[in-house]
Design an enzyme around this catalytic site. Structure first.
Site, PDB file in Angstrom:
ATOM      1  N   ASP A 204     -16.836  36.546  96.645  1.00 34.33           N
ATOM      2  CA  ASP A 204     -15.754  37.261  95.970  1.00 34.33           C
ATOM      3  C   ASP A 204     -14.488  36.427  96.119  1.00 34.33           C
ATOM      4  O   ASP A 204     -14.162  35.983  97.209  1.00 34.33           O
ATOM      5  CB  ASP A 204     -15.571  38.647  96.601  1.00 34.33           C
ATOM      6  CG  ASP A 204     -14.569  39.482  95.826  1.00 34.33           C
ATOM      7  OD1 ASP A 204     -15.000  40.380  95.103  1.00 34.33           O
ATOM      8  OD2 ASP A 204     -13.355  39.210  95.958  1.00 34.33           O
ATOM      9  N   LEU A 205     -13.808  36.186  94.999  1.00 35.75           N
ATOM     10  CA  LEU A 205     -12.595  35.365  95.068  1.00 35.75           C
ATOM     11  C   LEU A 205     -11.431  36.201  95.573  1.00 35.75           C
ATOM     12  O   LEU A 205     -11.235  37.330  95.105  1.00 35.75           O
ATOM     13  CB  LEU A 205     -12.272  34.778  93.696  1.00 35.75           C
ATOM     14  CG  LEU A 205     -13.352  33.873  93.108  1.00 35.75           C
ATOM     15  CD1 LEU A 205     -12.865  33.235  91.817  1.00 35.75           C
ATOM     16  CD2 LEU A 205     -13.760  32.788  94.096  1.00 35.75           C
TER      17      LEU A 205
ATOM     18  N   ASP B 208     -14.566  38.775  89.536  1.00 37.37           N
ATOM     19  CA  ASP B 208     -14.514  37.530  90.312  1.00 37.37           C
ATOM     20  C   ASP B 208     -15.639  37.503  91.344  1.00 37.37           C
ATOM     21  O   ASP B 208     -15.476  36.971  92.424  1.00 37.37           O
ATOM     22  CB  ASP B 208     -13.143  37.391  90.984  1.00 37.37           C
ATOM     23  CG  ASP B 208     -12.806  38.607  91.822  1.00 37.37           C
ATOM     24  OD1 ASP B 208     -13.643  39.529  91.890  1.00 37.37           O
ATOM     25  OD2 ASP B 208     -11.720  38.637  92.420  1.00 37.37           O
TER      26      ASP B 208
END
Ligand code: C2E
Ligand code: MG
Ligand code: MG
Length: 641
Positions: free
Chosen positions: A231-232, A282
């Site tokens: 996960d960004l 993301d």
């Protein structure tokens, strides 16, 4: 699949309506022509021809009727074919006017090209050539009402044959093209259904299919499969600040780099990148097949994190985007694809909790932690719905006179307090679940009510300091909701201070600054809470409409520590407040020594257990009564001063 069938149907519908329209036009033109020629033939005394042409005209009229009333295109085409067969045959047999009839046969047959499919057209042309040959070259020619020379007959048959070939070739290629369109369309749909449109990586559905397949194989062969859930961090900020174009580009760049990052491992990667997927937003996953030990997945995670060492570059600009990665392994951590994904997801949250930009392996403790978080969320929801939350009040004192100048309101959830769970633990969970918006409004409204009581019964003239979540900075509706509450309770805005933790501040956060300005415009003062822990606001105090810096209690606790840098923080922040002409408040004062130090450096306000613990409302009232008595006492008894 449903969507697929629907779109395919749309393409077929377009093809149908083209054919339908052509059929209608042909029948209509045919009707007009045939009526005219039937009339002309009648005038030329070719009565048989006139009758047949009239018959054909009637068939055309029927076709037009069928097409207007129904959608039975095949019936109409068959009728048209019969017409287009009878007509040339009649022209051949009768010879038309002065044997020119056969010239009309060519265009009549050619028009069948447009409404027919390939194989019916082959039958139509084939049988006409066969029948006309019988009539021209066999004893059946006695049936003809006119006569043709052998030259005429051969020329007619050869021309007819060549014309048929051309027509059929055209029809065939058109049909192939149609098929191709359908095929390409199916391909597109397949891509849409199984691949992410932005990055071209497999999507969630495709990923689940691949994962199930790999897990089944691992099970049969006794192997293991690792799953990285990525996960960004801060991606949303990039999207908000620079727009979706930059956000999209960043995601594409990242997915390209991701392909690179996993290539050098010993896994077999095909060019479809079945081992990768974008789950949405993301969030990405990497499947590590044929894993020998969990260390390998750590190495891949390490490689992915290395992409973000100095932030992530897109469009020549470096963004402070990082990655949090959770790792789970089949069959150790999960027994099904869904469970594996869930475990990796939980581990990813743990990575976020532990400070982001790192990876974390799934453990049973994490599962326990997640269950606990869900329980807390449920407890908060219930407490909010049934008005079971409560507030405690912590007096804030003037550093010199030690008179009460403010009161900080602190939230409690009695149901959670039993397990010693305070706001430091439950507020982040409320923020993650979105409950915080309602909680903040509840706290504000109830603080206003308390303030009114204190003002009327205790003549309290200080500030009510209310903590609000940093998330409100992004909530455009927040200032107007506060305004409504101020008006509802007739509260003077100058008696209210909002505290927002410094860590909520992001560099150049235009939306956040605008929210703060709106609050400030209401007349409410603003304090940067836990100042010094985030370091984000240090350099940009000019851009925020703040009135006060609250020195975090960890710095006060470190005042007399061995660590020189920590020791100096209180003084540095106090000087900073002086420089920007802001009020400084020190919290967490637990000893006289600390208090005297703060008085020495000219700190403005103080709060802490040494002076007063957070109190329930009634205790606060008693405390204020007591304070006032002492004050009066000091003033009226000159001997004591
Ligand atoms: P904060 O705003 O920095 O609040 C001060 C915290 O420090 C309070 O903990 C308070 O009890 C504690 N504290 C104050 N003086 C001392 C001291 O001398 N020694 C020690 N050991 N602790 C001291 P609390 O009530 O647990 O609140 C923790 C944090 O939770 C708050 O930090 C604030 O960020 C958040 N919070 C509390 N109430 C609310 C609320 O109503 N809304 C929101 N959004 N956040 C809240
Ligand atoms: Mg506070
Ligand atoms: Mg604080």
């Amino acid at each position: 699949m449903d969507h697929h069938n629907k779109s395919r149907q749309e393409v077929l519908d377009v093809q149908f309506s083209t054919r339908y329209r052509l059929c209608k036009i042909q029948a209509f033109i045919g009707l007009v022509f045939l009526l005219v020629f039937s009339w002309v033939s009648y005038l030329n005394q070719s009565f048989a021809l006139a009758v047949i042409l009239l018959g054909c005209a009637i068939i055309c009229a029927v076709i037009v009727y069928v097409l207007y009333k129904t959608t039975r295109i095949e019936l109409a085409v068959n009728l048209l074919n019969i017409n287009l067969f009878i007509l040339p045959l009649t022209l051949l047999v009768t010879g038309g006017h002065e044997n020119t009839g056969i010239l009309w046969i060519y265009p009549t047959l050619a028009v069948t090209l447009f409404v027919n499919r390939f194989w019916p057209a082959v039958t139509l042309y084939g049988s006409f050539i066969f029948l006309s040959s019988l009539l021209l070259f066999t004893p059946m020619s006695e049936l003809l009402l006119t006569s043709y020379t052998i030259h005429e007959s051969i020329r007619f048959e050869v021309t007819l044959f060549l014309l048929s070939l051309i027509c059929l070739a055209v029809l065939h290629s058109k049909e192939r093209a149609d098929q191709m369109i359908l095929q390409l369309h199916d391909e597109d749909i397949r891509k849409l259904a199984y691949y992410d449109a932005l990055t071209g990586l497999p999507n969630r559905r495709n990923f689940k299919k691949n994962l199930s397949r790999l897990l089944r194989r691992a099970e049969n062969e006794g192997g293991s499969v690792g799953l990285l859930y990525i996960d960004l961090d801060n991606f949303k900020q990039v999207n908000d600040k620079y727009g979706h174009e930059v956000g999209d580009k960043l995601l594409c760049d990242f997915s390209e780099k991701l392909k690179e990052a996993i290539r050098p491992t010993d896994m077999i990667i095909n060019e479809k990148f079945d081992e990768l997927a974008r789950l949405g937003g993301d969030e990405f996953v990497v499947i590590l097949n044929e894993l020998h030990s969990p260390i390998n997945s750590g190495a891949v995670a390490e490689r992915i994190l290395n992409m973000f060492v100095d932030g992530f570059e897109t469009f020549d600009r470096t963004h402070s985007v990082f990655a949090s990665i959770g790792i789970a392994t089949f069959p150790d951590d999960a027994s099904s694809p869904d469970e594996l994904l869930h475990s990796a997801d939980l581990a990813m949250y743990e990575a976020k909790r532990n400070g982001r930009n790192r990876y974390e392996f799934y453990t049973k403790d994490i599962a326990q932690l997640m269950r606990e978080q869900r329980r807390i969320e449920e407890a908060l929801k219930t407490a909010l719905a049934h008005n079971l939350l409560s507030l405690v009040y912590m007096p804030v004192f003037d550093c010199r006179s030690l008179a009460v100048t403010g009161i900080e309101v602190l939230l409690r959830c009695p149901d959670l307090m039993v397990d010693n769970i305070g706001p430091e633990q439950f507020i982040p969970i409320a923020e993650k679940s979105g409950l915080i918006k309602d909680i903040d409004l509840w706290v504000i409204e109830n603080s206003f009510k308390s303030l009114l009581l204190l003002q009327s019964s205790q003549e309290f003239s200080g500030k009510m300091c209310i903590n609000i979540s940093g998330l409100e900075l992004q909530n455009e509706l927040f200032p107007s909701k506060v305004k409504t509450l101020l008006e509802k309770y007739h509260i003077a805005p100058s008696s209210i201070e909002f505290e927002i933790t410094e860590t909520a501040f992001v560099l150049n956060d235009i939306k956040g600054i605008s929210t703060l300005e709106k609050i400030s415009a209401l007349g409410i003062s603003l304090a940067l809470d836990d100042f010094g822990t985030g370091f984000t606001a240090f350099g940009q105090l000019n851009s925020y409409p703040v009135n006060c810096l609250k020195i975090d209690r960890t710095f006060v606790a470190d005042l007399f520590s061995e660590h020189v840098a920590k020791k100096k923080m209180v003084k540095i922040i106090n000087n900073l407040a002086d420089l920007y002409e802001l009020r400084s408040v020190a919290e967490g004062v637990e000893s006289l020594e600390q208090l005297e130090y703060l008085q020495g450096i000219g700190c403005d306000w103080v709060q802490g257990f040494h002076l007063c613990r957070p109190l329930a409302f009634n205790d606060l009232v008693n405390f204020l009564v007591q304070e006032k008595k002492e004050e009066n006492f000091t003033v009226t008894d000159p001997l004591l001063t």
